[in-house]
Design a protein around this motif. Structure first.
Motif, PDB file in Angstrom:
ATOM      1  N   LEU A   1       0.827  -1.206   0.000  1.00 17.26           N
ATOM      2  CA  LEU A   1       0.000   0.000   0.000  1.00 17.26           C
ATOM      3  C   LEU A   1       0.863   1.259   0.000  1.00 17.26           C
ATOM      4  O   LEU A   1       0.570   2.235   0.673  1.00 17.26           O
ATOM      5  CB  LEU A   1      -0.925  -0.005   1.219  1.00 17.26           C
ATOM      6  CG  LEU A   1      -1.944  -1.148   1.279  1.00 17.26           C
ATOM      7  CD1 LEU A   1      -2.585  -1.228   2.663  1.00 17.26           C
ATOM      8  CD2 LEU A   1      -3.010  -0.970   0.211  1.00 17.26           C
ATOM      9  N   ALA A   2       1.933   1.242  -0.800  1.00 17.71           N
ATOM     10  CA  ALA A   2       2.909   2.333  -0.773  1.00 17.71           C
ATOM     11  C   ALA A   2       2.370   3.644  -1.297  1.00 17.71           C
ATOM     12  O   ALA A   2       2.972   4.694  -1.075  1.00 17.71           O
ATOM     13  CB  ALA A   2       4.152   1.935  -1.564  1.00 17.71           C
ATOM     14  N   GLU A   3       1.246   3.624  -2.005  1.00 22.63           N
ATOM     15  CA  GLU A   3       0.669   4.864  -2.520  1.00 22.63           C
ATOM     16  C   GLU A   3      -0.579   5.281  -1.747  1.00 22.63           C
ATOM     17  O   GLU A   3      -1.377   6.080  -2.236  1.00 22.63           O
ATOM     18  CB  GLU A   3       0.324   4.715  -4.001  1.00 22.63           C
ATOM     19  CG  GLU A   3       1.535   4.631  -4.905  1.00 22.63           C
ATOM     20  CD  GLU A   3       1.145   4.748  -6.362  1.00 22.63           C
ATOM     21  OE1 GLU A   3       1.130   5.878  -6.870  1.00 22.63           O
ATOM     22  OE2 GLU A   3       0.839   3.708  -6.978  1.00 22.63           O
ATOM     23  N   THR A   4      -0.732   4.765  -0.552  1.00 28.31           N
ATOM     24  CA  THR A   4      -1.910   5.085   0.245  1.00 28.31           C
ATOM     25  C   THR A   4      -1.517   5.620   1.616  1.00 28.31           C
ATOM     26  O   THR A   4      -0.397   5.418   2.082  1.00 28.31           O
ATOM     27  CB  THR A   4      -2.806   3.849   0.457  1.00 28.31           C
ATOM     28  OG1 THR A   4      -2.118   2.915   1.302  1.00 28.31           O
ATOM     29  CG2 THR A   4      -3.158   3.180  -0.870  1.00 28.31           C
ATOM     30  N   SER A   5      -2.468   6.290   2.222  1.00 29.91           N
ATOM     31  CA  SER A   5      -2.359   6.649   3.634  1.00 29.91           C
ATOM     32  C   SER A   5      -3.468   5.946   4.400  1.00 29.91           C
ATOM     33  O   SER A   5      -4.586   5.795   3.884  1.00 29.91           O
ATOM     34  CB  SER A   5      -2.475   8.163   3.825  1.00 29.91           C
ATOM     35  OG  SER A   5      -1.305   8.817   3.379  1.00 29.91           O
ATOM     36  N   VAL A   6      -3.147   5.525   5.611  1.00 31.56           N
ATOM     37  CA  VAL A   6      -4.115   4.833   6.465  1.00 31.56           C
ATOM     38  C   VAL A   6      -4.193   5.582   7.786  1.00 31.56           C
ATOM     39  O   VAL A   6      -3.166   5.836   8.424  1.00 31.56           O
ATOM     40  CB  VAL A   6      -3.715   3.365   6.704  1.00 31.56           C
ATOM     41  CG1 VAL A   6      -4.746   2.675   7.589  1.00 31.56           C
ATOM     42  CG2 VAL A   6      -3.563   2.621   5.381  1.00 31.56           C
ATOM     43  N   LEU A   7      -5.402   5.947   8.187  1.00 34.81           N
ATOM     44  CA  LEU A   7      -5.646   6.633   9.462  1.00 34.81           C
ATOM     45  C   LEU A   7      -6.486   5.712  10.329  1.00 34.81           C
ATOM     46  O   LEU A   7      -7.466   5.123   9.846  1.00 34.81           O
ATOM     47  CB  LEU A   7      -6.400   7.945   9.249  1.00 34.81           C
ATOM     48  CG  LEU A   7      -5.657   9.157   8.691  1.00 34.81           C
ATOM     49  CD1 LEU A   7      -5.097   8.882   7.302  1.00 34.81           C
ATOM     50  CD2 LEU A   7      -6.588  10.362   8.630  1.00 34.81           C
ATOM     51  N   SER A   8      -6.135   5.562  11.593  1.00 40.09           N
ATOM     52  CA  SER A   8      -6.909   4.681  12.461  1.00 40.09           C
ATOM     53  C   SER A   8      -6.972   5.216  13.880  1.00 40.09           C
ATOM     54  O   SER A   8      -6.157   6.040  14.297  1.00 40.09           O
ATOM     55  CB  SER A   8      -6.324   3.261  12.462  1.00 40.09           C
ATOM     56  OG  SER A   8      -5.139   3.198  13.236  1.00 40.09           O
ATOM     57  N   SER A   9      -7.951   4.727  14.616  1.00 38.56           N
ATOM     58  CA  SER A   9      -8.077   5.011  16.041  1.00 38.56           C
ATOM     59  C   SER A   9      -8.655   3.774  16.703  1.00 38.56           C
ATOM     60  O   SER A   9      -9.252   2.917  16.036  1.00 38.56           O
ATOM     61  CB  SER A   9      -8.994   6.219  16.265  1.00 38.56           C
ATOM     62  OG  SER A   9      -8.976   6.605  17.632  1.00 38.56           O
ATOM     63  N   GLY A  10      -8.477   3.663  18.007  1.00 40.83           N
ATOM     64  CA  GLY A  10      -8.968   2.497  18.722  1.00 40.83           C
ATOM     65  C   GLY A  10     -10.316   2.749  19.370  1.00 40.83           C
ATOM     66  O   GLY A  10     -10.661   3.872  19.717  1.00 40.83           O
ATOM     67  N   TYR A  11     -11.098   1.697  19.502  1.00 42.84           N
ATOM     68  CA  TYR A  11     -12.344   1.758  20.261  1.00 42.84           C
ATOM     69  C   TYR A  11     -12.442   0.506  21.111  1.00 42.84           C
ATOM     70  O   TYR A  11     -11.761  -0.493  20.857  1.00 42.84           O
ATOM     71  CB  TYR A  11     -13.563   1.898  19.335  1.00 42.84           C
ATOM     72  CG  TYR A  11     -13.958   0.618  18.621  1.00 42.84           C
ATOM     73  CD1 TYR A  11     -14.916  -0.241  19.166  1.00 42.84           C
ATOM     74  CD2 TYR A  11     -13.376   0.262  17.402  1.00 42.84           C
ATOM     75  CE1 TYR A  11     -15.280  -1.413  18.515  1.00 42.84           C
ATOM     76  CE2 TYR A  11     -13.733  -0.900  16.752  1.00 42.84           C
ATOM     77  CZ  TYR A  11     -14.688  -1.737  17.314  1.00 42.84           C
ATOM     78  OH  TYR A  11     -15.047  -2.898  16.680  1.00 42.84           O
ATOM     79  N   THR A  12     -13.266   0.553  22.138  1.00 45.83           N
ATOM     80  CA  THR A  12     -13.428  -0.588  23.027  1.00 45.83           C
ATOM     81  C   THR A  12     -14.898  -0.916  23.157  1.00 45.83           C
ATOM     82  O   THR A  12     -15.774  -0.098  22.900  1.00 45.83           O
ATOM     83  CB  THR A  12     -12.866  -0.298  24.430  1.00 45.83           C
ATOM     84  OG1 THR A  12     -13.540   0.837  24.984  1.00 45.83           O
ATOM     85  CG2 THR A  12     -11.376  -0.012  24.367  1.00 45.83           C
ATOM     86  N   SER A  13     -15.172  -2.141  23.548  1.00 44.69           N
ATOM     87  CA  SER A  13     -16.540  -2.550  23.883  1.00 44.69           C
ATOM     88  C   SER A  13     -16.479  -3.399  25.137  1.00 44.69           C
ATOM     89  O   SER A  13     -15.415  -3.872  25.533  1.00 44.69           O
ATOM     90  CB  SER A  13     -17.180  -3.343  22.734  1.00 44.69           C
ATOM     91  OG  SER A  13     -16.506  -4.570  22.540  1.00 44.69           O
ATOM     92  N   SER A  14     -17.607  -3.586  25.756  1.00 46.42           N
ATOM     93  CA  SER A  14     -17.657  -4.355  27.005  1.00 46.42           C
ATOM     94  C   SER A  14     -17.081  -5.741  26.797  1.00 46.42           C
ATOM     95  O   SER A  14     -17.501  -6.474  25.904  1.00 46.42           O
ATOM     96  CB  SER A  14     -19.115  -4.454  27.471  1.00 46.42           C
ATOM     97  OG  SER A  14     -19.216  -5.267  28.614  1.00 46.42           O
TER      98      SER A  14
END
Length: 339
Positions: free
Chosen positions: A289-302
């Protein structure tokens, strides 16, 4: 080392290029932004940025565009994360609040996130490493067919039809249901699988013959829930930005279909002080994926560990808006699943 003004020039180059997809020249910078200096001075600043490999000329005598390194500096130090509008925040709350179960809320999450960012949206199912079985329901569909409904404390609900080799009565189903829930309720998925595997040994010979195929099917059902998986939406957004990629876009589409690859990438991304992780261009080369950007964040559940959600798109994206959207959706999803 570039000057503070040169960094401001980089900021406007990124912003103008993201908005227009046209290389940015010194003349347009002077006309659009109040730097209070001449075009010749801006050209000197751009030369300093080019020497540091933060911008590059895609064509001879053209304006400049950001490099991977330039985008990285922008994201780390220059981007201002714009808060979502009240209308956007309300849309998140209303749209996700209408969900009926975990599958529905995650499907709605990626649809909403792709609409907010105009990128491919991804959400990882909550990790089941610490999930426990809340209840297993058995419903007789026919004398030799059962519907099993597995419910965990993380909110996951999974159904499966079990075919049997002999007829069951309502009383048989009730007895099997009681035995299975008595053995597995409150246990982790891993422990429940082991307990169900040993369950037939503790029953009478008649009941053992009835419960064994049910327990075996439930063990397979539990194993399927332990697998990591992703939900995805917005692939059409990637196709619409095909001109931002050199060559064919199909290798990118093939890469994002490989869930194992994306899950591994999610796992290696480190969050910043805003709770958002950004991986840009060549940083994704090992994942195709050298021509892409990836943005992420974490979430939680019970009852679950942290899972990830995010967006994937070309290098030329609105990082400030997309980072804010990813963070806001992740926070709301955590609240929703924690209730």
């Amino acid at each position: 080392m570039v000057s503070e003004r040169s960094l401001e020039v980089l900021r406007v180059i990124v912003q103008d290029y993201v908005a227009s997809r046209e290389p940015v020249g010194s003349k347009s910078i002077v006309e659009r932004h109040a730097f209070g200096v001449s075009a010749a001075t801006i050209r000197n600043d751009m030369a300093a940025l080019e020497e540091e490999e933060l911008i590059v000329a895609p064509h001879t005598s053209s304006g400049r565009v950001p490099t991977d390194k330039g985008y990285r500096l922008f994201v780390d130090h220059l981007a201002e994360m714009r808060p979502l509008s009240p209308a956007q925040r309300q849309a998140i709350e209303v749209f996700l609040g209408q969900s009926v179960d975990l599958d529905d809320v995650l499907a709605r999450t990626v649809r909403l996130l792709s609409q907010l960012t105009n990128q491919v949206a991804l959400v990882q199912y909550p990790s089941v490493a610490r999930s426990r079985i809340r209840h297993i329901e058995l419903v007789m569909l026919a004398p030799r067919r059962l519907l099993s409904v597995l419910i965990t404390d993380s909110g996951a609900v999974e159904q499966r039809v079990i075919e049997l080799g002999s007829d069951l009565s309502d009383e048989d189903v009730a007895e099997i249901r009681g035995a299975i829930n008595g053995a597995s309720a409150g246990l982790s998925l891993n422990d429940a699988a082991h307990r169900l595997n040993d369950l037939p040994e503790a029953l009478t010979e008649r009941t053992r013959g009835l419960v064994a195929p049910v327990a075996s099917a439930l063990i397979d059902q539990i194993a399927a829930n332990r697998q990591e998986k992703l939900v995805m939406a917005g692939a059409a957004n990637l196709v619409r930005t095909e001109h931002d990629f050199t060559g064919s876009i199909f290798p990118v589409l093939e890469a994002i279909e490989e869930q194992v690859v994306l899950l591994r990438l999610f796992g290696e991304m480190a969050t910043d002080q805003h709770g958002v992780a950004v991986s840009i261009g060549r940083e994704n080369a090992a994942f195709g994926l050298a021509e892409t950007s990836v943005l992420s964040s974490g979430y939680t559940s019970s009852g679950s560990d942290i899972a990830r959600l995010g967006v994937l798109g070309p290098l030329r994206m609105d990082y400030s808006n997309n980072m804010a959207a990813v963070r806001a959706v992740a926070r709301y999803l955590s609240r929703l699943l924690g209730e």
